[in-house]
Design a protein around this motif. Structure first.
Motif, PDB file in Angstrom:
ATOM      1  N   GLU A 153      16.069   9.899  -8.264  1.00 25.10           N
ATOM      2  CA  GLU A 153      17.163   8.927  -8.212  1.00 25.10           C
ATOM      3  C   GLU A 153      18.173   9.179  -9.314  1.00 25.10           C
ATOM      4  O   GLU A 153      19.361   8.866  -9.170  1.00 25.10           O
ATOM      5  CB  GLU A 153      16.613   7.510  -8.310  1.00 25.10           C
ATOM      6  N   ASP A 154      17.718   9.743 -10.428  1.00 21.89           N
ATOM      7  CA  ASP A 154      18.630   9.993 -11.551  1.00 21.89           C
ATOM      8  C   ASP A 154      19.771  10.920 -11.149  1.00 21.89           C
ATOM      9  O   ASP A 154      20.924  10.711 -11.540  1.00 21.89           O
ATOM     10  CB  ASP A 154      17.869  10.555 -12.754  1.00 21.89           C
ATOM     11  N   ARG A 155      19.485  11.941 -10.342  1.00 21.79           N
ATOM     12  CA  ARG A 155      20.553  12.851  -9.912  1.00 21.79           C
ATOM     13  C   ARG A 155      21.544  12.136  -8.995  1.00 21.79           C
ATOM     14  O   ARG A 155      22.763  12.302  -9.116  1.00 21.79           O
ATOM     15  CB  ARG A 155      19.956  14.043  -9.162  1.00 21.79           C
ATOM     16  N   VAL A 156      21.020  11.355  -8.059  1.00 22.65           N
ATOM     17  CA  VAL A 156      21.881  10.622  -7.125  1.00 22.65           C
ATOM     18  C   VAL A 156      22.787   9.661  -7.888  1.00 22.65           C
ATOM     19  O   VAL A 156      24.002   9.591  -7.648  1.00 22.65           O
ATOM     20  CB  VAL A 156      20.997   9.864  -6.109  1.00 22.65           C
ATOM     21  N   ILE A 157      22.198   8.928  -8.826  1.00 21.95           N
ATOM     22  CA  ILE A 157      22.961   7.956  -9.609  1.00 21.95           C
ATOM     23  C   ILE A 157      23.983   8.654 -10.489  1.00 21.95           C
ATOM     24  O   ILE A 157      25.131   8.198 -10.616  1.00 21.95           O
ATOM     25  CB  ILE A 157      21.995   7.095 -10.442  1.00 21.95           C
ATOM     26  N   ALA A 158      23.615   9.772 -11.075  1.00 20.99           N
ATOM     27  CA  ALA A 158      24.542  10.495 -11.961  1.00 20.99           C
ATOM     28  C   ALA A 158      25.781  10.951 -11.200  1.00 20.99           C
ATOM     29  O   ALA A 158      26.921  10.787 -11.677  1.00 20.99           O
ATOM     30  CB  ALA A 158      23.831  11.686 -12.593  1.00 20.99           C
ATOM     31  N   VAL A 159      25.594  11.527 -10.017  1.00 23.36           N
ATOM     32  CA  VAL A 159      26.745  12.014  -9.241  1.00 23.36           C
ATOM     33  C   VAL A 159      27.586  10.846  -8.747  1.00 23.36           C
ATOM     34  O   VAL A 159      28.828  10.878  -8.831  1.00 23.36           O
ATOM     35  CB  VAL A 159      26.261  12.890  -8.068  1.00 23.36           C
ATOM     36  N   ALA A 160      26.938   9.799  -8.241  1.00 27.68           N
ATOM     37  CA  ALA A 160      27.690   8.636  -7.760  1.00 27.68           C
ATOM     38  C   ALA A 160      28.466   7.984  -8.894  1.00 27.68           C
ATOM     39  O   ALA A 160      29.626   7.568  -8.716  1.00 27.68           O
ATOM     40  CB  ALA A 160      26.731   7.626  -7.127  1.00 27.68           C
ATOM     41  N   SER A 161      27.859   7.862 -10.061  1.00 25.11           N
ATOM     42  CA  SER A 161      28.533   7.230 -11.195  1.00 25.11           C
ATOM     43  C   SER A 161      29.712   8.063 -11.676  1.00 25.11           C
ATOM     44  O   SER A 161      30.792   7.526 -11.956  1.00 25.11           O
ATOM     45  CB  SER A 161      27.524   7.029 -12.335  1.00 25.11           C
ATOM     46  N   ALA A 162      29.529   9.376 -11.762  1.00 22.85           N
ATOM     47  CA  ALA A 162      30.636  10.236 -12.186  1.00 22.85           C
ATOM     48  C   ALA A 162      31.795  10.141 -11.203  1.00 22.85           C
ATOM     49  O   ALA A 162      32.974  10.092 -11.599  1.00 22.85           O
ATOM     50  CB  ALA A 162      30.147  11.677 -12.302  1.00 22.85           C
ATOM     51  N   PRO A 194       0.806  -1.222   0.000  1.00 18.26           N
ATOM     52  CA  PRO A 194       0.000   0.000   0.000  1.00 18.26           C
ATOM     53  C   PRO A 194       0.837   1.269   0.000  1.00 18.26           C
ATOM     54  O   PRO A 194       0.335   2.343  -0.327  1.00 18.26           O
ATOM     55  CB  PRO A 194      -0.822  -0.117   1.300  1.00 18.26           C
ATOM     56  N   PHE A 195       2.146   1.154   0.363  1.00 18.06           N
ATOM     57  CA  PHE A 195       3.018   2.316   0.355  1.00 18.06           C
ATOM     58  C   PHE A 195       3.708   2.509  -0.996  1.00 18.06           C
ATOM     59  O   PHE A 195       4.361   3.526  -1.212  1.00 18.06           O
ATOM     60  CB  PHE A 195       4.087   2.189   1.452  1.00 18.06           C
ATOM     61  N   ALA A 196       3.606   1.535  -1.890  1.00 14.60           N
ATOM     62  CA  ALA A 196       4.276   1.640  -3.188  1.00 14.60           C
ATOM     63  C   ALA A 196       3.598   2.720  -4.018  1.00 14.60           C
ATOM     64  O   ALA A 196       2.379   2.715  -4.210  1.00 14.60           O
ATOM     65  CB  ALA A 196       4.246   0.303  -3.917  1.00 14.60           C
ATOM     66  N   ALA A 197       4.389   3.658  -4.527  1.00 17.24           N
ATOM     67  CA  ALA A 197       3.839   4.809  -5.240  1.00 17.24           C
ATOM     68  C   ALA A 197       3.592   4.486  -6.708  1.00 17.24           C
ATOM     69  O   ALA A 197       4.188   3.570  -7.271  1.00 17.24           O
ATOM     70  CB  ALA A 197       4.805   5.983  -5.123  1.00 17.24           C
ATOM     71  N   ALA A 198       2.736   5.281  -7.314  1.00 16.14           N
ATOM     72  CA  ALA A 198       2.442   5.128  -8.741  1.00 16.14           C
ATOM     73  C   ALA A 198       3.371   5.979  -9.596  1.00 16.14           C
ATOM     74  O   ALA A 198       3.151   6.121 -10.802  1.00 16.14           O
ATOM     75  CB  ALA A 198       0.987   5.517  -9.004  1.00 16.14           C
ATOM     76  N   GLU A 199       4.405   6.530  -9.000  1.00 16.11           N
ATOM     77  CA  GLU A 199       5.345   7.397  -9.714  1.00 16.11           C
ATOM     78  C   GLU A 199       6.006   6.631 -10.861  1.00 16.11           C
ATOM     79  O   GLU A 199       6.458   5.498 -10.704  1.00 16.11           O
ATOM     80  CB  GLU A 199       6.420   7.879  -8.735  1.00 16.11           C
ATOM     81  N   PRO A 200       6.079   7.238 -12.064  1.00 21.54           N
ATOM     82  CA  PRO A 200       6.703   6.539 -13.197  1.00 21.54           C
ATOM     83  C   PRO A 200       8.169   6.193 -12.926  1.00 21.54           C
ATOM     84  O   PRO A 200       8.893   6.955 -12.282  1.00 21.54           O
ATOM     85  CB  PRO A 200       6.588   7.548 -14.345  1.00 21.54           C
ATOM     86  N   VAL A 201       8.591   5.045 -13.421  1.00 25.18           N
ATOM     87  CA  VAL A 201       9.991   4.620 -13.289  1.00 25.18           C
ATOM     88  C   VAL A 201      10.854   5.446 -14.234  1.00 25.18           C
ATOM     89  O   VAL A 201      10.499   5.663 -15.393  1.00 25.18           O
ATOM     90  CB  VAL A 201      10.111   3.117 -13.608  1.00 25.18           C
ATOM     91  N   GLY A 202      11.992   5.914 -13.725  1.00 27.71           N
ATOM     92  CA  GLY A 202      12.888   6.722 -14.548  1.00 27.71           C
ATOM     93  C   GLY A 202      13.838   5.873 -15.370  1.00 27.71           C
ATOM     94  O   GLY A 202      13.851   4.642 -15.282  1.00 27.71           O
ATOM     95  N   ASP A 203      14.670   6.524 -16.178  1.00 23.72           N
ATOM     96  CA  ASP A 203      15.699   5.841 -16.965  1.00 23.72           C
ATOM     97  C   ASP A 203      17.024   6.002 -16.231  1.00 23.72           C
ATOM     98  O   ASP A 203      17.792   6.918 -16.484  1.00 23.72           O
ATOM     99  CB  ASP A 203      15.779   6.439 -18.372  1.00 23.72           C
ATOM    100  N   TRP A 204      17.268   5.079 -15.310  1.00 27.67           N
ATOM    101  CA  TRP A 204      18.455   5.197 -14.468  1.00 27.67           C
ATOM    102  C   TRP A 204      19.704   4.636 -15.135  1.00 27.67           C
ATOM    103  O   TRP A 204      20.810   4.923 -14.697  1.00 27.67           O
ATOM    104  CB  TRP A 204      18.176   4.540 -13.123  1.00 27.67           C
ATOM    105  N   ILE A 205      19.528   3.870 -16.198  1.00 30.37           N
ATOM    106  CA  ILE A 205      20.697   3.434 -16.974  1.00 30.37           C
ATOM    107  C   ILE A 205      21.309   4.637 -17.687  1.00 30.37           C
ATOM    108  O   ILE A 205      22.530   4.827 -17.690  1.00 30.37           O
ATOM    109  CB  ILE A 205      20.305   2.343 -17.990  1.00 30.37           C
ATOM    110  N   ALA A 206      20.454   5.479 -18.264  1.00 24.10           N
ATOM    111  CA  ALA A 206      20.952   6.684 -18.928  1.00 24.10           C
ATOM    112  C   ALA A 206      21.623   7.622 -17.939  1.00 24.10           C
ATOM    113  O   ALA A 206      22.603   8.308 -18.274  1.00 24.10           O
ATOM    114  CB  ALA A 206      19.802   7.395 -19.637  1.00 24.10           C
ATOM    115  N   ALA A 207      21.123   7.660 -16.705  1.00 23.77           N
ATOM    116  CA  ALA A 207      21.696   8.560 -15.691  1.00 23.77           C
ATOM    117  C   ALA A 207      23.143   8.213 -15.373  1.00 23.77           C
ATOM    118  O   ALA A 207      23.901   9.075 -14.914  1.00 23.77           O
ATOM    119  CB  ALA A 207      20.858   8.506 -14.422  1.00 23.77           C
ATOM    120  N   LEU A 208      23.537   6.954 -15.619  1.00 17.24           N
ATOM    121  CA  LEU A 208      24.904   6.541 -15.310  1.00 17.24           C
ATOM    122  C   LEU A 208      25.943   7.331 -16.108  1.00 17.24           C
ATOM    123  O   LEU A 208      27.086   7.483 -15.667  1.00 17.24           O
ATOM    124  CB  LEU A 208      25.074   5.040 -15.588  1.00 17.24           C
TER     125      LEU A 208
END
Length: 452
Positions: A429-438, A226-240
């Motif tokens: 999450e895309d911003r977090v992943i982008a900075v961590a990957s860089a 019931p806590f799972a959101a309906a927010e669309p999944v991002g493209d986190w592979i591209a964020a890398l």
């Protein structure tokens, strides 16, 4: 002919990955306590009967033993759970998604009892040890997950995080962990600890693999969580591969809140990591996380109250079956009143808005994950956690629900890993992943492995 070759390559890749996992496990598990239940034979049988090809084909997984998986009972490393094992329990949503994408589960990994307490040897299952120094803790509660990743027992682990349970072991063992925004990943099919805080996420050797796993795990689960959101999944592979030049980064050293102390090497190691970020072209400023001590108090009240409510009847009925560390911590929730709990929830909403407002000025926040390396196991006591909890910095982001990546940045004076946390706005999450990957493209901290 092409189909046969592709099928043969798939078969060989998976078989080789599982056998590689088995060899590493045979070499280190007796020293480190990674697994509650190894599942190498079951993994090979499942692959041979139902081979699956997808973006994660050949990726081996350890699964924290509070997450239901179809190959073996989920024990929560507790005699109470073993006695009440629900036969036919459906597999966790995230595990089914990962298997469909080709990942292979090679074992259930050690945890603290029901993901809380201290591994003091009074409960069933192993006490996990740190691969950099086996006298030290591997972190909790996803203890076996971090040790297993760093010693090649599996490529990645799927763990839970309520107030830091995947980020702390990642930090203490030198792995990379990723906690998504609360609600991004369904918790369906996991033993709950504190449902309003619980999350599920990956620990791996790099943010690259964490992002690939999250890409498969995330998404709504309307019939389950019931806590799972309906927010669309991002493209986190591209964020890398995203360019982070120009991003605004707010830094809080949190030294004023390191109540258990600061390792002598930590300030310089953290500053060096910040200079590495500067080299990526980011714009860095100092910031103060608002009401930081209160965030930690709120998190502890919520976790203890919710965990106590879940376990109250079992504690009354089966007190002696719980390990000493778990029953003491669960019982502490008895002292929290309904007024305390409701006030904490109201404060939580107000504090989360204050933290979210920081992202009007900054794209991400960066803090230390812990100011100290992993503590000595023999020095940990469930009734005096100040010596090891006081300099951990994970609870606040569970209260606010923000996404966080933890990445290794160097070592303490005595050779234990140190880590930093990269925190993003809700659903970014895309911003977090982008900075961590860089950061990981520029540095090699995440490639270092212990010699067990």
């Amino acid at each position: 002919m092409t189909t046969v070759t592709a099928s043969t390559d798939l078969h060989d890749r998976v078989e080789e990955a599982v056998e590689r996992s088995r060899r590493a496990s045979d070499a280190v598990d007796g020293k480190l306590g990674v697994f509650v239940t190894p599942l190498h034979d079951e993994a090979l049988e499942a692959h041979r009967n139902h081979p699956r090809q997808g973006p994660l084909t050949g990726v081996t997984l350890g699964v924290k033993d509070v997450i239901f998986e179809s190959s073996a009972p989920t024990t929560a490393q507790s005699r109470v759970a073993l006695a009440a094992w629900p036969e036919g329990q459906p597999e966790a949503t995230v595990i089914s998604r990962l298997k469909r994408a080709g990942a292979v589960v090679v074992g259930k990994t050690a945890t603290m009892e029901y993901a809380l307490g201290v591994q003091d040897g009074t409960g069933p299952g192993p006490v996990s040890r740190n691969p950099w120094n086996t006298d030290r803790w591997a972190g909790g509660s996803s203890s076996g997950s971090g040790s297993g990743v760093m010693t090649g027992c599996f490529d990645a682990a799927i763990a839970t995080d309520t107030t830091g349970s995947l980020r702390i072991p990642a930090a203490y063992t030198g792995a990379t962990g990723l906690k998504a925004t609360r609600g991004r990943v369904p918790t369906t099919g996991t033993y709950p600890l504190a449902p309003s805080l619980d999350t599920v996420g990956p620990i791996a050797g790099s943010v690259d693999l964490c992002a690939r796993l999250l890409q498969v795990m995330a998404g709504p689960d309307p019939d389950g969580d019931p806590f799972a959101a309906a927010e669309p999944v991002g493209d986190w592979i591209a964020a890398l591969d995203a360019d982070v030049a120009g991003l605004r980064i707010g830094v809080d050293t949190l030294e004023a809140h390191a109540d258990a102390g600061v390792d002598p090497a930590q300030p310089a190691v953290f500053e060096r990591a910040l200079r590495d970020l500067d080299g990526l072209g980011v714009r860095r400023s100092t910031v103060e996380v608002p009401a930081y001590p209160l965030l930690n108090v709120v998190g502890n009240v919520l976790m203890l109250a919710e965990a106590h409510e879940i376990h109250h009847d079992s504690l009354v009925r089966d007190w002696a079956r719980y390990g000493r560390g778990a029953r003491w911590v669960f019982a502490a929730g008895e002292s929290i009143t309904s007024r305390d709990y409701l006030r904490a929830q109201r404060l939580r909403d107000a504090l989360a808005r204050q933290v979210q407002a920081l992202f009007d000025e900054f794209d991400v926040l960066v803090t230390p994950t812990c100011h100290l390396g992993a503590p000595v196991l023999d020095g940990m006591h469930p009734l005096d956690p100040s010596t090891y909890l006081g300099s951990m910095h994970t609870t606040a982001w569970s209260v606010t629900g923000h996404p966080v990546a933890v990445v290794p940045i160097g070592f303490t004076e005595d050779g234990l890993p140190l880590s930093m946390s990269i925190v993003g706005p809700h659903w970014r999450e895309d911003r977090v992943i982008a900075v961590a990957s860089a950061f990981q493209r520029l540095t090699d901290h995440h490639r270092r492995r212990p010699a067990v």
